[in-house]
Design a protein around this motif. Structure first.
Motif, PDB file in Angstrom:
ATOM      1  N   ASN A 105       0.825  -1.200   0.000  1.00 29.65           N
ATOM      2  CA  ASN A 105       0.000   0.000   0.000  1.00 29.65           C
ATOM      3  C   ASN A 105       0.864   1.257   0.000  1.00 29.65           C
ATOM      4  OD1 ASN A 105      -1.643   2.267   1.176  1.00 29.65           O
ATOM      5  ND2 ASN A 105      -3.230   0.698   1.196  1.00 29.65           N
ATOM      6  N   HIS A 106       1.876   1.301   0.843  1.00 29.76           N
ATOM      7  CA  HIS A 106       2.772   2.457   0.898  1.00 29.76           C
ATOM      8  C   HIS A 106       3.544   2.616  -0.409  1.00 29.76           C
ATOM      9  CE1 HIS A 106       2.886   2.277   5.593  1.00 29.76           C
ATOM     10  NE2 HIS A 106       1.763   2.766   5.119  1.00 29.76           N
ATOM     11  N   LEU A 107       3.944   1.519  -0.998  1.00 24.61           N
ATOM     12  CA  LEU A 107       4.682   1.573  -2.255  1.00 24.61           C
ATOM     13  C   LEU A 107       3.821   2.179  -3.354  1.00 24.61           C
ATOM     14  CD1 LEU A 107       7.524   0.671  -3.257  1.00 24.61           C
ATOM     15  CD2 LEU A 107       6.435  -1.411  -4.102  1.00 24.61           C
ATOM     16  N   MET A 108       2.566   1.781  -3.424  1.00 28.10           N
ATOM     17  CA  MET A 108       1.658   2.323  -4.432  1.00 28.10           C
ATOM     18  C   MET A 108       1.316   3.782  -4.142  1.00 28.10           C
ATOM     19  SD  MET A 108      -0.956  -0.852  -5.257  1.00 28.10           S
ATOM     20  CE  MET A 108      -1.662  -0.830  -3.602  1.00 28.10           C
ATOM     21  N   GLY A 109       1.150   4.123  -2.865  1.00 30.11           N
ATOM     22  CA  GLY A 109       0.761   5.486  -2.514  1.00 30.11           C
ATOM     23  C   GLY A 109       1.835   6.513  -2.798  1.00 30.11           C
ATOM     24  N   ARG A 110       3.114   6.161  -2.640  1.00 29.50           N
ATOM     25  CA  ARG A 110       4.205   7.108  -2.864  1.00 29.50           C
ATOM     26  C   ARG A 110       4.557   7.279  -4.335  1.00 29.50           C
ATOM     27  NH1 ARG A 110       6.560   4.385   1.707  1.00 29.50           N
ATOM     28  NH2 ARG A 110       7.822   3.167   0.249  1.00 29.50           N
ATOM     29  N   SER A 111       3.974   6.484  -5.198  1.00 35.79           N
ATOM     30  CA  SER A 111       4.305   6.550  -6.620  1.00 35.79           C
ATOM     31  C   SER A 111       3.564   7.691  -7.295  1.00 35.79           C
ATOM     32  CB  SER A 111       3.952   5.218  -7.290  1.00 35.79           C
ATOM     33  OG  SER A 111       4.153   5.300  -8.690  1.00 35.79           O
ATOM     34  N   ARG A 112       4.155   8.208  -8.370  1.00 36.23           N
ATOM     35  CA  ARG A 112       3.475   9.221  -9.173  1.00 36.23           C
ATOM     36  C   ARG A 112       2.330   8.622  -9.972  1.00 36.23           C
ATOM     37  NH1 ARG A 112       3.943  14.167  -7.642  1.00 36.23           N
ATOM     38  NH2 ARG A 112       2.884  14.627  -9.588  1.00 36.23           N
ATOM     39  N   ASP A 113       2.345   7.310 -10.184  1.00 34.63           N
ATOM     40  CA  ASP A 113       1.214   6.631 -10.810  1.00 34.63           C
ATOM     41  C   ASP A 113       0.150   6.340  -9.757  1.00 34.63           C
ATOM     42  OD1 ASP A 113       2.568   6.663 -13.228  1.00 34.63           O
ATOM     43  OD2 ASP A 113       3.509   4.720 -12.862  1.00 34.63           O
ATOM     44  N   THR A 114      -1.092   6.208 -10.205  1.00 34.27           N
ATOM     45  CA  THR A 114      -2.199   5.906  -9.297  1.00 34.27           C
ATOM     46  C   THR A 114      -2.626   4.460  -9.512  1.00 34.27           C
ATOM     47  OG1 THR A 114      -2.958   8.206  -9.339  1.00 34.27           O
ATOM     48  CG2 THR A 114      -4.540   6.547  -8.614  1.00 34.27           C
ATOM     49  N   PHE A 115      -2.479   3.634  -8.465  1.00 35.07           N
ATOM     50  CA  PHE A 115      -2.746   2.201  -8.563  1.00 35.07           C
ATOM     51  C   PHE A 115      -4.095   1.856  -7.946  1.00 35.07           C
ATOM     52  CE2 PHE A 115       1.798   2.491  -9.029  1.00 35.07           C
ATOM     53  CZ  PHE A 115       2.124   1.480  -9.915  1.00 35.07           C
ATOM     54  N   PHE A 116      -4.728   0.839  -8.535  1.00 35.67           N
ATOM     55  CA  PHE A 116      -5.990   0.313  -8.026  1.00 35.67           C
ATOM     56  C   PHE A 116      -5.894  -1.210  -7.975  1.00 35.67           C
ATOM     57  CE2 PHE A 116      -6.949   4.203 -10.347  1.00 35.67           C
ATOM     58  CZ  PHE A 116      -7.722   4.920  -9.447  1.00 35.67           C
ATOM     59  N   ILE A 117      -6.501  -1.784  -6.954  1.00 37.17           N
ATOM     60  CA  ILE A 117      -6.675  -3.241  -6.894  1.00 37.17           C
ATOM     61  C   ILE A 117      -8.171  -3.500  -6.881  1.00 37.17           C
ATOM     62  CG2 ILE A 117      -6.312  -5.333  -5.533  1.00 37.17           C
ATOM     63  CD1 ILE A 117      -3.732  -4.170  -4.531  1.00 37.17           C
ATOM     64  N   LYS A 118      -8.673  -4.043  -7.966  1.00 38.66           N
ATOM     65  CA  LYS A 118     -10.106  -4.287  -8.112  1.00 38.66           C
ATOM     66  C   LYS A 118     -10.410  -5.729  -7.722  1.00 38.66           C
ATOM     67  CE  LYS A 118     -10.874  -0.862 -11.755  1.00 38.66           C
ATOM     68  NZ  LYS A 118     -11.429  -0.618 -13.109  1.00 38.66           N
ATOM     69  N   ASN A 119     -11.445  -5.881  -6.915  1.00 41.92           N
ATOM     70  CA  ASN A 119     -11.776  -7.216  -6.421  1.00 41.92           C
ATOM     71  C   ASN A 119     -13.286  -7.487  -6.456  1.00 41.92           C
ATOM     72  OD1 ASN A 119     -10.715  -9.666  -5.283  1.00 41.92           O
ATOM     73  ND2 ASN A 119     -11.738  -9.125  -3.365  1.00 41.92           N
ATOM     74  N   ASN A 120     -14.018  -6.671  -7.157  1.00 39.94           N
ATOM     75  CA  ASN A 120     -15.468  -6.818  -7.200  1.00 39.94           C
ATOM     76  C   ASN A 120     -15.897  -7.080  -8.643  1.00 39.94           C
ATOM     77  OD1 ASN A 120     -18.170  -6.848  -6.572  1.00 39.94           O
ATOM     78  ND2 ASN A 120     -18.366  -4.619  -6.446  1.00 39.94           N
ATOM     79  N   PHE A 121     -15.941  -8.336  -9.007  1.00 40.52           N
ATOM     80  CA  PHE A 121     -16.343  -8.735 -10.360  1.00 40.52           C
ATOM     81  C   PHE A 121     -17.563  -9.637 -10.253  1.00 40.52           C
ATOM     82  CE2 PHE A 121     -11.908  -7.643 -10.721  1.00 40.52           C
ATOM     83  CZ  PHE A 121     -11.817  -7.003 -11.942  1.00 40.52           C
ATOM     84  N   GLN A 122     -18.569  -9.326 -11.042  1.00 39.47           N
ATOM     85  CA  GLN A 122     -19.806 -10.096 -11.055  1.00 39.47           C
ATOM     86  C   GLN A 122     -20.261 -10.304 -12.494  1.00 39.47           C
ATOM     87  OE1 GLN A 122     -22.558  -7.869  -8.627  1.00 39.47           O
ATOM     88  NE2 GLN A 122     -21.521  -8.403  -6.692  1.00 39.47           N
ATOM     89  N   GLY A 123     -21.274 -11.134 -12.637  1.00 35.94           N
ATOM     90  CA  GLY A 123     -21.821 -11.399 -13.967  1.00 35.94           C
ATOM     91  C   GLY A 123     -21.131 -12.552 -14.646  1.00 35.94           C
TER      92      GLY A 123
END
Length: 408
Positions: free
Chosen positions: A333-351
């Motif tokens: 989490n800290h590694l992603m937060g300090r980056s100039r890129d914006t990271f997402f972890i998606k875990n809600n898939f349906q259908g």
């Protein structure tokens, strides 16, 4: 001091018997050819040049004497040296500038910053040598300081430009640790339901206890459940480091969600600047980063209480592995937060899984349950890792696809 300057900066009068226009008199040179001078008339220009050279040599010698006097140690600053605020130092500087205009005193373009030794006593030469040695030491110290500054700049650049491989490595390690925890710690036996279980535990373990779900899928679904709980507590939002001030932490998380919804993606750079600045403020508190990881590990371990461990020793090692796993999630989490890129972890898939082919990397088939459609997503084992960049804020890049379980 003014009397001293007046004495040494006033041109000296010629010696008695010495011609004013010619510094070399007949008295000094008794062997000179007097006949040649009698038959050749004197050139007025030569006389002026001789006079200027004579006075200049006298003045240059006086300048050096004054400089040596002014450069002696003075307690102007209390440290035995002299500084530019000293009026004597300004006089010395002016004399230096005057002397530097002389061809015999000007500095060559090939000279360095070392001090030229004066034509004086042994003590003066020794003092200049010591100053030159001090200059060399300061140059070496400056080189070291420049190297340290460059090292800090490079480290800051790495923190602000985290390579995708670093995030991917942490993310995949997290998935592997979850799998290792589940299959090395628990048996594939029916869970033991107790009356003190929470509604969440009843909903998850109930189908196996009542023989409504195949036992072989228990540990597989457990992997997805553990990832879901870690994602909710440690990965779904930025951890700003205000764990000792939970209300502040909660407010910052809510503000980040609102900014993501309200700020256009073209303004992603401003959102990134705010996030990094907030993280730096959180670091000033120096809160224990392991506190949140320990709380999440205890929460997950309590949830898995109905499961049957393989033995007592494995149970202890399993708890230790779970704590390290949660600590790695905080680091990710800290590694992603300090980056100039914006990271997402998606875990809600349906259908239907077919509708998510571009995001799905692996599918695990399960026997269909009543009122289920073949090809429907049963659950997510592990979410997907995606990011947005400042250069392309409208394009979502998928670094790691989601791992799905699909009804057959």
């Amino acid at each position: 001091m003014l009397a001293y300057l007046a004495r040494y900066t006033t041109p000296r009068r010629p010696k008695r018997g010495q011609h004013l226009l010619d510094p070399t008199s007949q008295q000094d040179n008794p062997m000179a050819d007097s006949k040649a001078t009698m038959h050749q008339p004197p050139n007025p220009l030569d006389a002026i040049v001789h006079r200027q050279n004579h006075y200049f040599n006298i003045l240059r010698g006086d300048i050096k004497e004054v400089l040596n006097e002014l450069r002696k140690p003075r307690n102007v600053m209390g440290n035995g040296g002299w500084n530019e605020s000293d009026p004597h130092a300004r006089v010395a500087e002016n004399l230096d500038n005057a002397a530097s205009r002389s061809p015999s005193y000007s500095s060559s373009p090939h000279t360095d910053s070392r001090i030229l030794p004066p034509r004086g006593s042994y003590e003066d030469t020794t003092r200049v040598s010591a100053l030159n040695a001090n200059i060399d030491e300061l140059k070496q110290e400056l080189i070291k300081k420049d190297a340290a500054i460059n090292s800090i700049k490079n480290e800051a650049y790495k923190q602000l430009h985290v390579p995708d491989s670093d995030n991917l490595g942490k993310f995949n390690d997290l998935k592997n640790q979850i799998t290792k925890l589940v299959y090395r710690t628990f048996e594939k036996k029916l869970p033991i339901l107790r009356s003190d279980l929470s509604p969440e535990q009843q909903d998850f373990f109930g189908p196996w206890h009542h023989h409504k779900r195949d036992q072989k899928y228990l540990l597989n679904r457990l992997r997805g459940k553990i990832f879901e709980m870690i994602h909710a507590d440690l990965l779904d939002s930025t951890l700003f480091g205000f764990s000792s001030h939970p209300q502040v932490e909660k407010s910052l998380v809510m503000l980040e969600y609102k900014l993501r919804d309200k700020v256009p993606r073209e303004g992603l750079k401003q959102l990134v600047n705010w996030r990094i600045a907030s993280l730096k403020c959180g670091e000033l508190l120096q809160d224990d980063p392991d506190l949140l990881a320990q709380n999440t590990a205890s929460k997950i371990w309590e949830f898995m209480r109905p499961l049957v461990p393989k033995d007592a020793s494995v149970k202890v090692r399993g708890m230790q592995l779970l704590q390290r796993l949660c600590q790695n999630a905080v680091e990710l989490n800290h590694l992603m937060g300090r980056s100039r890129d914006t990271f997402f972890i998606k875990n809600n898939f349906q259908g239907l899984a077919a509708d998510n082919e571009e995001l799905a990397d692996e599918e695990v088939e399960e026997i269909g349950e009543p009122e289920t459609v073949t090809g429907t997503i049963a659950y997510c084992l592990f979410g997907s890792l995606t990011k947005l960049t400042e250069e392309q804020p409208l394009k979502e890049l998928v670094l790691e696809k989601v791992c799905l379980a699909v009804y057959s």
